[in-house]
Design a protein around this motif. Structure first.
Motif, short mmCIF file in Angstrom:
data_model
loop_
_atom_site.label_atom_id
_atom_site.label_comp_id
_atom_site.label_asym_id
_atom_site.label_seq_id
_atom_site.Cartn_x
_atom_site.Cartn_y
_atom_site.Cartn_z
N ARG A 187 157.08 70.22 93.41
CA ARG A 187 156.42 71.40 93.18
C ARG A 187 155.54 71.11 91.85
NH1 ARG A 187 157.81 76.57 90.95
NH2 ARG A 187 159.97 75.97 90.92
N GLN A 207 151.58 67.16 102.20
CA GLN A 207 150.48 68.01 101.33
C GLN A 207 149.25 67.30 100.94
OE1 GLN A 207 153.14 68.71 97.90
NE2 GLN A 207 154.90 69.05 99.03
N GLU A 209 152.78 77.68 89.53
CA GLU A 209 153.04 78.86 88.93
C GLU A 209 152.82 79.16 87.38
OE1 GLU A 209 155.01 78.28 92.80
OE2 GLU A 209 155.46 77.58 90.82
N ASP A 266 154.22 88.87 96.10
CA ASP A 266 154.49 88.48 94.71
C ASP A 266 155.25 87.16 94.78
OD1 ASP A 266 153.60 90.94 93.88
OD2 ASP A 266 155.66 91.94 93.92
N ARG A 267 155.38 86.69 95.77
CA ARG A 267 156.33 85.44 95.59
C ARG A 267 155.60 84.20 95.14
NH1 ARG A 267 160.56 85.69 100.95
NH2 ARG A 267 161.47 87.72 100.59
N LYS A 268 154.33 84.08 95.91
CA LYS A 268 153.67 82.95 95.58
C LYS A 268 153.43 82.48 94.23
CE LYS A 268 149.28 80.42 96.92
NZ LYS A 268 147.89 80.46 97.52
N ASP A 269 153.11 83.48 93.43
CA ASP A 269 152.59 83.47 91.92
C ASP A 269 153.67 83.67 91.00
OD1 ASP A 269 150.02 82.85 92.73
OD2 ASP A 269 149.32 84.67 93.17
N THR A 291 156.72 89.76 99.51
CA THR A 291 156.20 88.44 100.19
C THR A 291 154.78 88.46 99.21
OG1 THR A 291 157.02 89.04 102.45
CG2 THR A 291 155.06 87.50 102.07
N ARG A 333 164.22 79.08 95.03
CA ARG A 333 163.24 80.12 94.96
C ARG A 333 163.45 80.79 96.34
NH1 ARG A 333 158.82 80.40 91.35
NH2 ARG A 333 157.32 80.87 92.84
#
Length: 645
Positions: free
Chosen positions: A258, A287, A55, A94-97, A92, A81
């Motif tokens: 992360r 991952q 991010e 807006d959360r990823k970035d 939802t 987070r």
């Protein structure tokens, strides 16, 4: 991850942007992905950014929100987070970035000065409230990120590191005798007990677990977090405690992975780093990433002088963990050109203060250099593990049972522990007795305990009233063998001076090498869980550190998980490495004991005695002994003083 700076006039007069720009220029020797600033009429904010999380890539920092009139600059990775997204009702989409700094700003808008209580992670941030003309900032609970400040009658300034503040006109480099006296009087690696001070009289620091405000020219601090023994949880079985531990620990480890770069970890042959690595490698496999581990090993020509209960070269144990866990790219490093003597000047530059941890300085820095060269973003550690996940002192627990007259349980634990350790019970019982009844043991040993030599000049100690100040701050550790280990653990979490140095070292190295040190054993969720677990979960059936041993079944190999006979010792070859330059070291030490500039601070009589004891007969086993320790610390201290001229 960022180095942040800021400055403003306290009377709200216009601030020359050149002042802030000059502060930013003093960060140029750190690697940066982006450098930016924000300037209003009376305020300057700057950020020397290193992009670690996905991010953060391309993030605008400092950031100004015109709708709220808030501007923020932050050095932060927030780990809770998902919890914050729910509390703050973030969509939802807006959360990823969403960046961590934006999350902090939203938290401040919702909770105001209570915001730091809701944040879990490593952070230092400062917010300018344009409407109220107020500064607000905070540092995380254990001080994983540093935050220094300078305040005069006319201005307030802050910075992640010290040098930008010393560049401000009117802020001189006058040394702080109070800080120096505490540094020299405390025999362990703790720097000072007054965490509002630094080695410079005109530079302060925001302590861990504290927030601050600057309003109408007045600077105020508030402690927002105090870790105390939690109310004990009561689960139905060992298996439920183990499952609960794995859940909270996996969350802590996973949240520290992360990064858009590769992930690394310090790995020794023990339980703490092994547990971190085993949980991390499992999560990274999902991952499609490998975990890169870095392990220090001694030089090939080093002969292990350590006792049978210790091992200097943990390579065999490390290999056992690597083979069992899998998904690991392991590296064994011995840094043949480094030793505690060669690294002093660079460590003084990194720390900006004198330091005490010469024993491990060369390989700790060497691992950071390797991690940087391999473009890692995160370096995992288990530094706090002894007080959290690996808590469970068997002998002290037995002593508590004896003291409480729980004789049947005591007899069982003592018998099983002796059996697992492979020693006669008769060797264990006297030790337990002394721990159970320390006052009696202390009385009987009153005339036989040798006094440890002081590094501080006795006259300087009297002049600064240092021992009185240390006692006022609750500091009473001078190698007392009769200490109550449960009281020591309580102080580890309540007294912030135990935490500060670890965070300072990690933060300043991370900036130097653009690699963020992350410790899952220091996660607030893990600490709170471990403080809430009943003591009998930590010592059981003859095993110390029982909870983590049981919880890592199938995660770690049995020879590591159940080993309580041998423990690793790192840096044992430190003096051995220095033997080729021994004459050069001795020559500098002779300058130390004859230098009038440092004689007012240092105990020259004790240093001369120590020098005479080791000068002609250097032995590798002296590396951790008191004589060599006070000599090395005095040399480092003198080098720092000379750099101030």
């Amino acid at each position: 991850m960022s180095a942040i700076v800021g400055i403003s006039h306290l009377n709200h007069e216009p601030i020359a942007p050149q002042l802030g720009v000059h502060m930013l220029e003093h960060l140029q020797h750190y690697p940066a992905d982006h450098i930016d600033a924000w300037h209003a009429e009376s305020v300057f904010l700057g950020c020397h950014a290193q992009w670690i999380t996905p991010e953060s890539v391309g993030e605008t920092m400092p950031y100004y929100d015109s709708s709220s009139g808030l501007a923020i600059t932050a050095d932060a990775i927030i780990d809770n987070r998902p919890e914050l997204f729910e509390k703050l009702q973030v969509s939802t989409f807006d959360r990823k970035d969403m960046t961590d700094s934006a999350l902090i700003l939203l938290s401040y808008q919702k909770w105001g000065r209570e915001a730091p209580k809701h944040l879990i992670g490593d952070f230092a941030f400062v917010i300018w409230d344009e409407h109220n003309r107020t500064w607000f900032g905070a540092r995380d609970f254990s001080g994983s990120r540093t935050l220094y400040y300078a305040k005069t009658r006319d201005l307030f300034a802050f910075s992640t590191v010290i040098q930008p503040l010393l560049s401000i006109p009117g802020i001189d480099k006058q040394l702080n005798e109070q800080w120096m006296s505490e540094f020299l009087a405390i025999p362990i690696t703790t720097e000072a007990v007054d965490l509002f001070t630094t080695v410079y009289k005109n530079i302060g620091q925001v302590p861990p677990s504290h927030s601050f405000t600057v309003c109408n020219g007045e600077l105020k601090f508030s402690r927002y977090s105090t870790l105390v023994s939690e109310r004990k949880i009561k689960l139905k079985s060992n298996e439920e405690y183990e499952e609960a531990f794995r859940d909270v620990f996996q969350t802590a480890v996973t949240s520290r992975l992360r990064t858009h770069r590769q992930v690394g970890a310090n790995l020794s042959g023990g339980l703490d780093s092994g547990s971190v690595v085993s949980f991390a490698a499992k999560a990274l496999r999902e991952q499609n990433k490998k975990l890169h581990t870095f392990s220090y090993v001694p030089l090939e020509d080093f002969h292990d002088w350590t006792p049978k209960s210790r091992i200097a070269n943990e390579r065999f144990n490390i290999q056992s963990t690597v083979n069992h866990v899998g998904n690991i790219n392991e590296q064994y490093l011995n840094f043949p050109d480094k030793n505690p003597f060669t690294e002093i000047d660079e460590w003084l530059e990194i720390m900006e203060t004198p330091y005490k941890f010469y024993e491990n300085s060369y390989w700790v820095k060497g691992i950071y250099q390797q991690a940087h060269a391999q473009n890692l973003g995160v370096l995992l550690t288990g530094s706090r593990g002894n007080w959290t996940i690996s808590w469970g002192p068997a002998l002290d627990y037995q002593a508590s049972l004896l003291r409480k007259l729980k004789l049947i349980q005591f007899a069982k634990e003592s018998r099983l522990y002796s059996k697992e350790l492979g020693v006669k019970q008769s060797r264990i019982l006297p030790i337990v007795g002394k721990k159970a009844f320390p006052k009696m043991a202390k009385f009987m040993a009153a005339n036989s305990e040798p006094e440890l030599p002081d590094l501080i000049n006795p006259e300087f100690a009297r002049k600064t009233n240092v021992y009185e100040r240390l006692q006022q701050h609750g500091y009473d550790f001078w190698g007392n063998p009769f200490q109550d280990v449960y009281e020591v653990r309580r102080k580890q979490f309540e007294m912030l001076y135990y935490w500060n140095i670890t965070g300072t070292v990690g933060c300043k190295q991370s900036l130097r090498y653009s690699v963020w040190e992350r410790d899952a054993t220091n996660d607030l969720r893990v600490i709170r869980f471990c403080l809430s677990v009943p003591e009998e979960q930590f010592v059981q059936n003859g095993f110390d550190r029982s909870l983590v041993r049981r919880s890592t079944k199938n995660y770690l190999p049995e020879d590591i998980r159940l080993n309580q006979k041998v423990r690793g010792i790192q840096g044992a070859d430190g003096l051995h490495r220095m033997l080729p330059s021994w004459d050069i070291l001795i020559d500098e030490l002779k300058h130390v004991v004859s230098d009038p500039i440092v004689s007012e601070y240092l105990n020259i009589k004790e240093l001369k005695r120590a020098l005479a004891a080791i000068e002609k007969n250097p032995r590798p086993e002296n590396v951790f002994e008191t004589n060599f320790r006070i000599l090395m610390r005095s040399l480092i201290f003198r080098r720092f003083i000379k750099k101030q001229a």
